[in-house]
Write an enzyme that holds these catalytic residues in place. Structure first.
Site, PDB file in Angstrom:
ATOM      1  N   THR A 107      -0.787  -4.591  -6.383  1.00  0.00           N
ATOM      2  CA  THR A 107      -1.241  -3.967  -7.619  1.00  0.00           C
ATOM      3  C   THR A 107      -1.905  -2.603  -7.469  1.00  0.00           C
ATOM      4  OG1 THR A 107      -3.245  -5.291  -7.375  1.00  0.00           O
ATOM      5  CG2 THR A 107      -1.540  -6.129  -8.857  1.00  0.00           C
ATOM      6  N   GLU A 108      -2.395  -2.268  -6.294  1.00  0.00           N
ATOM      7  CA  GLU A 108      -3.138  -1.009  -6.154  1.00  0.00           C
ATOM      8  C   GLU A 108      -2.815  -0.378  -4.800  1.00  0.00           C
ATOM      9  OE1 GLU A 108      -7.288  -1.426  -7.194  1.00  0.00           O
ATOM     10  OE2 GLU A 108      -6.853  -2.944  -8.719  1.00  0.00           O
ATOM     11  N   LEU A 109      -1.531  -0.272  -4.516  1.00  0.00           N
ATOM     12  CA  LEU A 109      -1.078   0.121  -3.187  1.00  0.00           C
ATOM     13  C   LEU A 109      -1.398   1.579  -2.867  1.00  0.00           C
ATOM     14  CD1 LEU A 109       0.606  -0.408  -0.594  1.00  0.00           C
ATOM     15  CD2 LEU A 109       2.637   0.192  -1.951  1.00  0.00           C
ATOM     16  N   HIS A 159      -5.092  -1.957  -0.849  1.00  0.00           N
ATOM     17  CA  HIS A 159      -5.684  -0.699  -0.402  1.00  0.00           C
ATOM     18  C   HIS A 159      -5.673  -0.740   1.125  1.00  0.00           C
ATOM     19  CE1 HIS A 159      -6.771   0.644  -4.369  1.00  0.00           C
ATOM     20  NE2 HIS A 159      -7.434  -0.472  -4.616  1.00  0.00           N
TER      21      HIS A 159
END
Length: 365
Positions: A256-258, A228
């Site tokens: 994983t959570e770009l 993030h």
């Protein structure tokens, strides 16, 4: 003869154009995916489905596999949305990652208390953890490639986050969770996932965890660096160093959570702890009508900087997943300040791919 030659040339051009997507280019090196909501999965808007299946070869459920959603009561599971997500992936030849089995936030509300509202014993929590992991993983055995087994279990200084799992069971809960998941589906990959992974102390703590789990005979295939990111964080050298450090532990690395937060940060904001909440202020929401030219330029430069790193380390990376399909779906519109308009992803609010994607693709051709 000329017609045939022209036809062949046109066909070749068509094939070449159709290949200019993230999944056809980046996807040759590692999985490229997006987090999908149930709204995305059930949408009747063809633009939504096209945005997902044309650009990505992998998905992860944004919320419907988290404990509070999939296991709302001790003796009741809610499988519908998770089943629909897995079926969507299978129908469209996409890889599914399960997210997530053990997380202190959005956990099953009943998990840590008995019927009298008292904190459960260590033995009871281990039993509940076993049955939750076993039942969830077993249901999707052979259909989900891998699971985020434990999520966000370290503070930024590298100390254990004092979650209910840690406070009641102790640090052994990591080993137990990974072993329970492996027993439920021996062929599934298993991951640890966390934010602020560019911070050296946190990076070192996760590396110690990986080595410890391996020493105890646990399967762990990759570590997720949530990513993030913002316009001025993280430090790119530290970010890249984390990729190398984790890979040196014998695991793959996943982004994983770009996303990239394009909006100003409130005072005292940091990390990705979802408990953070700040009051709305219009000075924190400067792009209601769209990014300025300078902001768009910065957006392009930041995404290219990160994908340059991913291209350089493609042999160490197994997956890059954007946290949301389009800007309209991004959690950053409502967190950590509600009511804002953010521009954090590579697909815009009309479900069109942004121009910078062409430049990203060139890095992998």
């Amino acid at each position: 003869m000329n017609k045939i030659i022209l036809g062949v040339a046109f066909f070749a051009l068509t094939v070449n154009v159709s290949a200019q997507t993230m999944k056809e280019t980046i996807g040759k090196h590692f999985l490229i995916g997006a987090a999908v909501s149930t709204r995305n999965i059930y949408s009747q808007d063809p633009k939504v489905k096209s945005a997902i299946v044309d650009n990505f070869n992998a998905i992860v459920a944004e919320n419907c596999m988290k404990g509070e959603a999939i296991h709302p009561e001790e003796n009741r599971y809610s499988w519908g949305d998770a089943d629909a997500t897995v079926k969507f992936a299978e129908d469209n030849n996409m890889v599914v990652t399960g997210h997530c089995l053990v997380w202190h936030s959005q956990a099953p509300r009943w998990m840590f208390k008995d019927n009298d509202g008292k904190t459960v014993t260590r033995e009871v929590l281990i039993d509940r953890l076993y049955h939750h992991i076993t039942n969830v993983v077993s249901r999707y055995k052979g259909r989900i490639k891998g699971w985020d087994v434990v999520n966000e279990a370290f503070e930024d200084d590298g100390s254990y986050r004092k979650t209910p799992y840690y406070n009641i069971i102790g640090p052994e809960y990591f080993e137990l969770a990974f072993k329970f998941a492996h027993e439920a589906d021996p062929n599934a990959e298993l991951y640890y996932n966390d934010y602020s992974m560019s911070k050296p102390a946190k990076r070192d703590a996760v590396c110690r965890l990986v080595r410890d789990l391996k020493a105890k005979g646990c399967r762990i295939d990759a570590v997720g660096m949530q990513s993030h990111n913002g316009i001025d964080y993280p430090n790119l050298n530290d970010y890249e160093a984390s990729i190398d450090s984790l890979a040196a532990c014998g695991v793959k690395v996943m982004m994983t959570e770009l996303d990239i937060n394009m909006l100003p940060s409130p005072q005292h904001f940091g990390g990705a702890d979802i408990s953070q909440r700040f009051k709305y202020d219009k000075t924190l929401n400067p792009y209601v009508n769209g990014l300025t030219k300078s902001a768009q330029k910065l957006f392009n430069e930041r995404y290219l900087a990160f994908f340059n790193i991913y291209a350089k380390h493609k042999d160490q990376i197994s997956r890059v997943t954007l946290w949301g399909v389009s800007d309209a779906d991004s959690w950053l519109n409502g967190w950590p300040v509600p009511g804002r308009t953010n521009y954090s992803l590579l697909i815009d609010r009309k479900y069109k791919v942004k121009p910078v994607v062409k430049d990203i693709i060139k890095l992998f051709k």
